[in-house]
Design an enzyme around this catalytic site. Structure first.
Site, PDB file in Angstrom:
ATOM      1  N   SER A 128     -10.814 -66.399 -83.274  1.00 16.08           N
ATOM      2  CA  SER A 128      -9.854 -66.390 -84.371  1.00 16.08           C
ATOM      3  C   SER A 128      -8.672 -67.320 -84.157  1.00 16.08           C
ATOM      4  O   SER A 128      -8.067 -67.758 -85.126  1.00 16.08           O
ATOM      5  CB  SER A 128      -9.377 -64.959 -84.630  1.00 16.08           C
ATOM      6  N   HIS A 158     -14.444 -64.031 -88.867  1.00 15.01           N
ATOM      7  CA  HIS A 158     -14.107 -65.334 -89.455  1.00 15.01           C
ATOM      8  C   HIS A 158     -15.335 -66.158 -89.814  1.00 15.01           C
ATOM      9  O   HIS A 158     -15.202 -67.285 -90.272  1.00 15.01           O
ATOM     10  CB  HIS A 158     -13.210 -66.124 -88.502  1.00 15.01           C
ATOM     11  N   LYS A 162     -11.004 -60.643 -95.066  1.00 17.72           N
ATOM     12  CA  LYS A 162     -10.872 -62.092 -94.890  1.00 17.72           C
ATOM     13  C   LYS A 162     -11.629 -62.798 -96.016  1.00 17.72           C
ATOM     14  O   LYS A 162     -11.133 -62.861 -97.119  1.00 17.72           O
ATOM     15  CB  LYS A 162     -11.283 -62.470 -93.475  1.00 17.72           C
TER      16      LYS A 162
END
Ligand SMILES: *Cc1c(COP(=O)(O)O)cnc(C)c1O
Length: 436
Positions: free
Chosen positions: A209, A237, A275
């Site tokens: 990250s 991610h 996200k």
């Protein structure tokens, strides 16, 4: 609107506060003091922050779905059907139709037999590790794994073997050295005594990250299989972003015979929905047995109120968009390419401290500055120019590797990226040798 601070000089500082104030002063002196900035309005690439309009380059909303009207509409519909709260944990009475639909859709999308929802990625990682591992077990972890994986591992009481970042040989050594009799059932931590032998679990972020580099998943998957260990990947991610269909970092290591990569496929796949899905919460994907076990044993699942049904409805709509609009990933990749190319032209070194290359697929691009004070000064100077770029300091990253963490989104326009490159140059980063 700011609230007036209460006058505290008249109050006697408690022993607790005196202790905390000493520590806070130390953080300030070391340039490690953190503050929040207040955002007004929707999350996106243009935002109003502390009363100023700016371009946002520190968002994990990679596909621009956090303010997508269709996602908000799905949430609104579910809100009017279900109200706000789920009212209880999923095992009591908080498991709504919306939750089940989302779990089924995620299982179908990821190609795993089952999926379980958690309120956050933090809860998922702690719940899985604490739930699966006990003191007789061994966790083999990349040193730069997310904090929630570190805490979950510690909480489990398992033997914790920390491996150098992306070091395949280090993982191999750890796996070879940690083999044991398989009879260690005496001191079983979370598990029922006598249920099974000891277990070894390799755990890694899919995309790191703060560095934006990828785990060596093919090698880790082969090594794990070779040594009879299980593999867990946290793809916070990567999910939604990587791979032709957005199935995440596992899709970058496909097997010839299947839609979802089987050789590179982890036993435990965790991804978050706050996200790329622009919603909130997280899910764990795995076998029927894994999910049933977690339902019994993951404490952050069992003892926590289920997420609001409207959040599940939002994530479901976002997942539909992830599948239906691959052009979002194409735009993101074009933006990444424009930024990386532009930075190279200016002589700005982009990427993790220890690697020469940057991934063309990953949306996270650090510029390592080194010193915490200098990093924050550049971040402030950028904000004054209307560019919001987070400065990242220890303990989030190792001492001496403070950095700007630039994230790109599908919704950035070419002119936004050019403005960022101009501002980086204006702040003196072009052509400089930055890292120590
Ligand atoms: C953000 C993140 C988490 C935590 O997820 P939340 O839903 O924000 O709690 C876990 N792992 C990684 C790698 C992350 O980046």
């Amino acid at each position: 609107m700011l609230l007036k601070p209460i006058a505290i000089d008249s109050m006697q500082a408690s022993a607790l506060d005196r202790r905390l104030d000493t520590e806070l002063a130390r953080l300030r002196a070391a340039d490690l003091y953190r503050v929040r900035r207040v955002v007004e309005g929707a999350h996106g690439v243009r935002m109003r922050v502390d009363g100023r309009d700016c371009l946002n380059f520190c968002s994990n909303d990679y596909l621009g779905l956090a303010s997508d009207p269709r996602v908000a509409q799905a949430a609104r519909r579910a809100l009017s059907d279900n109200g706000t709260g789920s009212g209880a944990s999923a095992l009591i009475s908080g498991y709504n139709r919306e939750h089940r639909q989302l779990e089924e859709a995620l299982a179908e999308f990821t190609g795993y037999p089952r999926v379980l929802l958690f309120t956050s990625g933090w809860a998922a990682n702690c719940g899985v590790l604490r739930g699966l591992l006990g003191r007789e077990d061994t966790l083999i972890a990349d040193e730069l794994n997310h904090a929630s994986l570190i805490d979950g591992g510690r909480l489990s009481g398992a033997r914790y073997l920390r491996v150098r970042h992306r070091d395949v040989a280090g993982f191999r050594d750890a796996l070879s050295g940690s083999r044991d009799s398989g009879l260690g059932t005496r001191d079983s931590g979370g598990r029922d005594p006598g249920t099974a032998g000891s277990m070894r679990l390799v755990v890694t972020d899919g995309v790191f990250s703060m560095d934006g580099d990828l785990a060596p998943l093919t090698e880790l998957s082969e090594l794990s299989r070779e040594h009879g260990a299980a593999l867990m990947v946290d793809d916070a991610h990567g999910f939604g972003v990587l791979g032709p269909s957005g199935r995440g970092s596992v899709e970058l290591f496909p097997s010839p015979e299947s839609r979802v990569p089987s050789p590179g496929r982890p036993d435990i796949y965790v991804a978050t929905m706050g996200k790329s899905l622009g919603a909130s919460g997280a899910f764990v994907a795995g076998s029927e047995s894994l999910i049933e076990y977690l339902i019994q044993r993951a404490r952050s699942f069992v003892f926590s109120t289920a997420p609001p049904p409207a959040i599940a409805a939002a994530a479901l709509e976002a997942l539909r968009i992830v599948r239906a609009e691959p052009e979002r990933r194409a735009r993101l990749r074009a933006n990444i390419a424009r930024f990386v190319r532009g930075a190279a032209q200016l002589g700005i070194r982009v990427g993790p401290p220890d690697a020469a290359d940057v991934s063309a697929d990953v949306a996270i691009h650090p510029i390592v500055i080194g010193d915490a004070a200098r990093t924050m000064a550049v971040s402030r100077a950028l904000l004054e120019r209307g560019l919001w770029v987070a400065g990242i300091r220890p303990p989030t990253v190792p001492v001496g590797t403070s950095r700007l963490r630039i994230t790109l989104c599908a919704t950035h326009e070419a002119s936004h990226i050019d403005a960022l490159l101009d501002a980086l140059q204006a702040c003196g980063l072009a052509g400089a040798s930055l890292a120590a």
